[in-house]
Design a protein around this motif. Structure first.
Motif, mmCIF file in Angstrom:
data_model
loop_
_atom_site.group_PDB
_atom_site.id
_atom_site.type_symbol
_atom_site.label_atom_id
_atom_site.label_comp_id
_atom_site.label_asym_id
_atom_site.label_seq_id
_atom_site.Cartn_x
_atom_site.Cartn_y
_atom_site.Cartn_z
ATOM 1 N N GLU A 228 55.075 86.991 36.329
ATOM 2 C CA GLU A 228 56.500 86.662 36.437
ATOM 3 C C GLU A 228 57.293 87.898 36.089
ATOM 4 N N THR A 229 58.423 88.062 36.752
ATOM 5 C CA THR A 229 59.238 89.257 36.524
ATOM 6 C C THR A 229 60.622 88.877 36.013
ATOM 7 N N THR A 230 61.201 89.773 35.234
ATOM 8 C CA THR A 230 62.615 89.736 34.874
ATOM 9 C C THR A 230 63.209 90.992 35.508
ATOM 10 N N PRO A 231 64.521 91.189 35.440
ATOM 11 C CA PRO A 231 65.072 92.411 36.041
ATOM 12 C C PRO A 231 64.437 93.700 35.510
ATOM 13 N N ARG A 232 63.878 93.669 34.295
ATOM 14 C CA ARG A 232 63.359 94.909 33.707
ATOM 15 C C ARG A 232 61.857 94.931 33.455
ATOM 16 N N SER A 233 61.200 93.778 33.494
ATOM 17 C CA SER A 233 59.794 93.777 33.071
ATOM 18 C C SER A 233 58.921 92.873 33.937
ATOM 19 N N VAL A 234 57.619 93.062 33.778
ATOM 20 C CA VAL A 234 56.610 92.235 34.443
ATOM 21 C C VAL A 234 55.680 91.685 33.365
ATOM 22 N N THR A 235 55.405 90.393 33.421
ATOM 23 C CA THR A 235 54.418 89.800 32.517
ATOM 24 C C THR A 235 53.281 89.225 33.346
ATOM 25 N N LEU A 236 52.054 89.603 32.998
ATOM 26 C CA LEU A 236 50.864 89.067 33.650
ATOM 27 C C LEU A 236 50.271 87.984 32.756
ATOM 28 N N HIS A 237 49.849 86.885 33.366
ATOM 29 C CA HIS A 237 49.308 85.755 32.606
ATOM 30 C C HIS A 237 47.903 85.395 33.083
ATOM 31 N N GLN A 238 47.063 85.061 32.137
ATOM 32 C CA GLN A 238 45.788 84.405 32.426
ATOM 33 C C GLN A 238 45.865 83.041 31.758
ATOM 34 N N THR A 239 45.889 81.971 32.558
ATOM 35 C CA THR A 239 46.117 80.627 32.023
ATOM 36 C C THR A 239 44.967 79.706 32.398
ATOM 37 N N PRO A 240 44.383 78.986 31.420
ATOM 38 C CA PRO A 240 43.312 78.034 31.752
ATOM 39 C C PRO A 240 43.848 76.907 32.621
ATOM 40 N N LEU A 241 43.039 76.446 33.562
ATOM 41 C CA LEU A 241 43.478 75.396 34.478
ATOM 42 C C LEU A 241 43.576 74.047 33.782
ATOM 43 N N THR A 242 42.841 73.868 32.710
ATOM 44 C CA THR A 242 42.934 72.622 31.939
ATOM 45 C C THR A 242 42.797 72.931 30.455
ATOM 46 N N VAL A 243 43.550 72.197 29.643
ATOM 47 C CA VAL A 243 43.441 72.363 28.181
ATOM 48 C C VAL A 243 42.935 71.083 27.539
ATOM 49 N N SER A 244 42.524 70.113 28.369
ATOM 50 C CA SER A 244 42.182 68.788 27.831
ATOM 51 C C SER A 244 41.049 68.856 26.808
ATOM 52 N N ASP A 245 40.004 69.623 27.099
ATOM 53 C CA ASP A 245 38.869 69.701 26.163
ATOM 54 C C ASP A 245 39.277 70.343 24.846
ATOM 55 N N LYS A 246 39.995 71.478 24.945
ATOM 56 C CA LYS A 246 40.405 72.196 23.728
ATOM 57 C C LYS A 246 41.342 71.341 22.881
ATOM 58 N N PHE A 247 42.341 70.746 23.548
ATOM 59 C CA PHE A 247 43.333 69.983 22.792
ATOM 60 C C PHE A 247 42.713 68.730 22.193
ATOM 61 N N ASN A 248 41.868 68.067 22.956
ATOM 62 C CA ASN A 248 41.197 66.870 22.461
ATOM 63 C C ASN A 248 40.354 67.187 21.226
ATOM 64 N N THR A 249 39.687 68.335 21.247
ATOM 65 C CA THR A 249 38.878 68.752 20.095
ATOM 66 C C THR A 249 39.750 68.969 18.869
ATOM 67 N N VAL A 250 40.897 69.630 19.067
ATOM 68 C CA VAL A 250 41.820 69.877 17.953
ATOM 69 C C VAL A 250 42.290 68.561 17.347
ATOM 70 N N VAL A 251 42.682 67.617 18.219
ATOM 71 C CA VAL A 251 43.172 66.315 17.749
ATOM 72 C C VAL A 251 42.092 65.579 16.955
ATOM 73 N N LYS A 252 40.876 65.546 17.484
ATOM 74 C CA LYS A 252 39.793 64.813 16.823
ATOM 75 C C LYS A 252 39.408 65.447 15.488
ATOM 76 N N GLU A 253 39.324 66.772 15.462
ATOM 77 C CA GLU A 253 38.863 67.454 14.251
ATOM 78 C C GLU A 253 39.930 67.522 13.159
ATOM 79 N N SER A 254 41.179 67.253 13.515
ATOM 80 C CA SER A 254 42.267 67.382 12.536
ATOM 81 C C SER A 254 42.254 66.266 11.496
ATOM 82 N N GLY A 255 41.735 65.072 11.875
ATOM 83 C CA GLY A 255 41.797 63.934 10.961
ATOM 84 C C GLY A 255 43.223 63.510 10.672
ATOM 85 N N ALA A 256 44.135 63.783 11.628
ATOM 86 C CA ALA A 256 45.563 63.504 11.424
ATOM 87 C C ALA A 256 46.037 62.415 12.376
#
Length: 685
Positions: free
Chosen positions: A409-437
């Motif tokens: 993505e670009t702004t008038p002055r800069s460029v940002t390159l992103h590497q984004t996982p296609l799914t976060v379900s496994d990671k987020f589910n693990t965080v929720v389960k392990e939190s005990g919250a």
């Protein structure tokens, strides 16, 4: 002896473990059930006609939906389970999660509660308005802290660094710097939101705030007086911490390592405006590399070179060379800000060459800085940043990594390159389960066609309890939904002209008090140019001034018309006759060129799914629900919603949109909408 932060956190954790262990002993089941029943009774009473809210708020009347939500929130907190709640506008969801949160606090069993919001506006409202009211109503002694991201706090060290470097600042920045210095002498919090006389987008702020990259952390000479450290210490000591989603996920992804754990381990997590968190979580579980990071590094290296390392001439030359290469890299992209597929760009020879030049010049700067290591803290910090940036560069060069989207993505002055996982379900589910919250997710817009599947699957929350609460508003009496006939297609050159012509009688009938919400800046500006010559109403167009100022002016001006894009589709609360007409230019499907969307669609196809129904349609439905939600905000509000897209009635998927919207009286006739608006005006008279 003063308790340390780790003592507090350990005590909270041990308290939670002890509570869980006690519940597991058969002989104590009766005691636990008794406590849960007592808690539910307290919550119910708080929302009753004789309860705490009725005593604290004049005109309060119990709402069954609000009480139902509060009881389910209390249950999720007690059971340390997950809950998803769609609470229609007017349900009173803020109090429905805050009351049980406060009532769950027990001095004998320390507990941390994190409340996360999607916007700074709601964050401020919770902390300064809603929470003080509830504390007073419940006579609570709970400690509450407001915590923002580091860019919201003054950095004393960087202010001292740059106040003598006037050569780098233009006239406006110098004026703003003087205002910042005057304010800095008296502020207690260091929150730059207090600076009402400096523009929100002032260029001075990067010079007087820190980033994760340039923060010296414990090596900073001003560490003891650091506003950020103090804010985090308050959060560490508080019972309830109010944050925003970006800050929450930055901490979860362990990106903010300068001060260790940012948000203390909590037993309760509450997300308001939870419809936003899927994409935000994806962003923070990914990686980013920006030319702005490189330019900021060069700026700081030049500052150190000029102030204390003047003998190392190569330092200045290397930094200036990398700055120039960053500018050349930005010039490869289109002038207008855009998003695109980095994998595809990287295949083009000119992009590969300029990107390789970034690596060559960054490596050269790294080698020069390396010669200066240990001469002072600032240059040591620059060395660490150069090392990290070289590592991030390699991530963005490895565009064939599996399961990732690579986009820019670009702004008038800069460029940002992103590497984004296609799914976060496994990671987020693990965080929720392990939190005990206990995890509570709520918004006015989470369901699509009466289903939470889209939201829950994206975050791996399939086992969460679900609750859907309708708005208490009488939409049939309070509103009209109009889908106009005979409009040109979205790509027709006459589209903007027809939208303006359609809007004119509605603007006249409502005497202003109108929002026009667009899915693109281009169409918004075209319609604005036409209306500027055809109506006399004050015309407010996004981009003319800061969002907050634009909204203030809209409310002050009796007959104003506001034209805006995505950021005004949600989080905007204008009540009464100040807003009686909302016109939406078309269904808010994400651009098919969006690289993250493309990658997710391709991934869905590979797994035998249907990208349109699984990804594109649900996203568009939730976005439209947000836009429609701007119209009716109170039981006394009246108004017309116009959606200028006949796909709502001509396409099979239109029914999915309509089922997800409030039950308004429908029409295809603009004149009927104008008559309804005129009838509202006559009621005022």
């Amino acid at each position: 002896m003063t308790e340390t932060t780790s003592d507090i956190l350990a005590g909270a954790l041990l308290g939670t473990l002890a509570e869980t262990a006690t519940a597991a002993i058969p002989g104590n089941t009766k005691t636990v059930n008794s406590e849960i029943n007592k808690g539910a009774s307290q919550v119910s009473h708080a929302f009753s006609e004789t309860g705490a809210l009725a005593k604290a708020i004049q005109g309060f009347s119990p709402r069954q939906a609000q009480t139902d939500m509060a009881l389910d929130v209390a249950e999720a907190i007690d059971n340390q389970s997950s809950l998803i709640v769609e609470a229609g506008t007017g349900t009173g969801k803020t109090f429905a999660y805050l009351i049980p949160a406060f009532l769950s606090l027990n001095p004998k069993k320390p507990k941390k509660i994190v409340v996360s919001t999607g916007t700074k506006n709601l964050q401020e409202q919770l902390f300064h308005k809603d929470i003080p009211l509830i504390k007073k109503a419940l006579a609570s002694n709970a400690q509450v802290a407001l915590l923002k991201g580091r860019s919201n706090y003054l950095c004393n060290y960087r202010l001292a660094q740059y106040q003598d470097s006037r050569g780098q600042l233009d006239a406006q920045m110098l004026q703003d710097l003087v205002k910042v210095k005057t304010w800095a002498n008296g502020t207690q919090s260091g929150d730059i939101g207090e600076l009402v006389n400096v523009s929100e987008d002032s260029s001075i702020f990067p010079f007087v705030t820190s980033t994760l990259d340039n923060c010296l952390a414990r090596d900073c000479p001003d560490y003891e007086a650091c506003h950020l450290v103090r804010a985090r210490q308050k959060a560490s000591d508080a019972d309830i911490i109010v944050v925003n989603h970006h800050l929450f996920f930055a901490d979860m992804a362990l990106k903010d390592t300068g001060f260790g754990e940012l948000i203390p381990k909590a037993q309760v997590m509450i997300f308001d405006e939870a419809h936003q968190i899927g994409d935000i979580a994806s962003e923070y579980f990914g990686e980013a590399f920006s030319s702005k990071q490189l330019v900021d590094l060069c700026t700081d290296v030049l500052q150190v070179h000029r102030s204390s390392l003047t003998d190392v001439k190569q330092l200045g030359r290397a930094a200036e060379k990398l700055q120039k290469t960053c500018q050349e890299f930005r010039l490869l992209f289109n002038y207008d800000p855009e998003r695109g597929n980095w994998r595809e760009k990287y295949k083009l020879p000119q992009f590969q060459q300029k990107f390789a030049n970034l690596k060559i010049d960054l490596d050269f700067l790294y080698q020069v800085i390396k010669l200066c290591v240990s001469r002072n803290e600032a240059i040591d910090n620059c060395f660490d940043r150069a090392v990290n940036l070289l590592a991030q560069y390699e991530v963005m060069a490895n565009v064939e990594a599996f399961g990732m989207s690579f986009w820019y993505e670009t702004t008038p002055r800069s460029v940002t390159l992103h590497q984004t996982p296609l799914t976060v379900s496994d990671k987020f589910n693990t965080v929720v389960k392990e939190s005990g919250a206990g995890w509570i997710f709520t918004s006015a817009t989470l369901a699509v066609d009466n289903s939470f599947d889209h939201f829950s699957q994206h975050l791996g929350l399939q086992g969460a309890k679900q609750l859907m609460l309708d708005s208490p508003f009488d939409y049939q009496a309070q509103s009209r939904l109009v889908v106009p006939r005979y409009l040109p297609q979205a790509n027709d050159k006459n589209r903007a002209l027809k939208l303006a012509e359609l809007a004119e009688p509605l603007i006249k009938a409502s005497k202003g008090a109108c929002f026009m919400l667009f899915t693109s800046y281009r169409v918004m500006n075209q319609v604005a140019e036409i209306l500027a010559t055809s109506i006399d109403n004050p015309l407010l167009v996004q981009g003319q001034m800061a969002k907050r100022k634009l909204l203030e002016q809209f409310i002050e001006e009796d007959s104003a018309v506001l034209l805006a894009t995505a950021s005004f589709w949600e989080g905007i609360d204008v009540r009464g006759d100040k807003l009686t007409c909302v016109i939406i230019d078309k269904l808010p499907f994400a651009s098919p060129d969006d690289p993250l969307l493309q990658a997710r669609c391709e991934d869905a196809r590979r797994q035998g799914g249907e990208p349109f129904t699984q990804i594109q349609l649900p996203q568009a439905v939730i976005a439209l629900k947000q836009g429609v939600g701007r119209l009716i905000r109170d039981v006394s509000d009246r108004g017309v919603m116009v959606i200028c897209d006949d796909r709502l009635v001509n396409k099979p998927y239109g029914e999915t949109f309509l089922k997800s919207l409030p039950d308004m009286k429908r029409s295809r006739d603009i004149s009927k909408a104008a008559n309804f608006l005129e009838s509202l005006e006559s009621l005022k008279e």
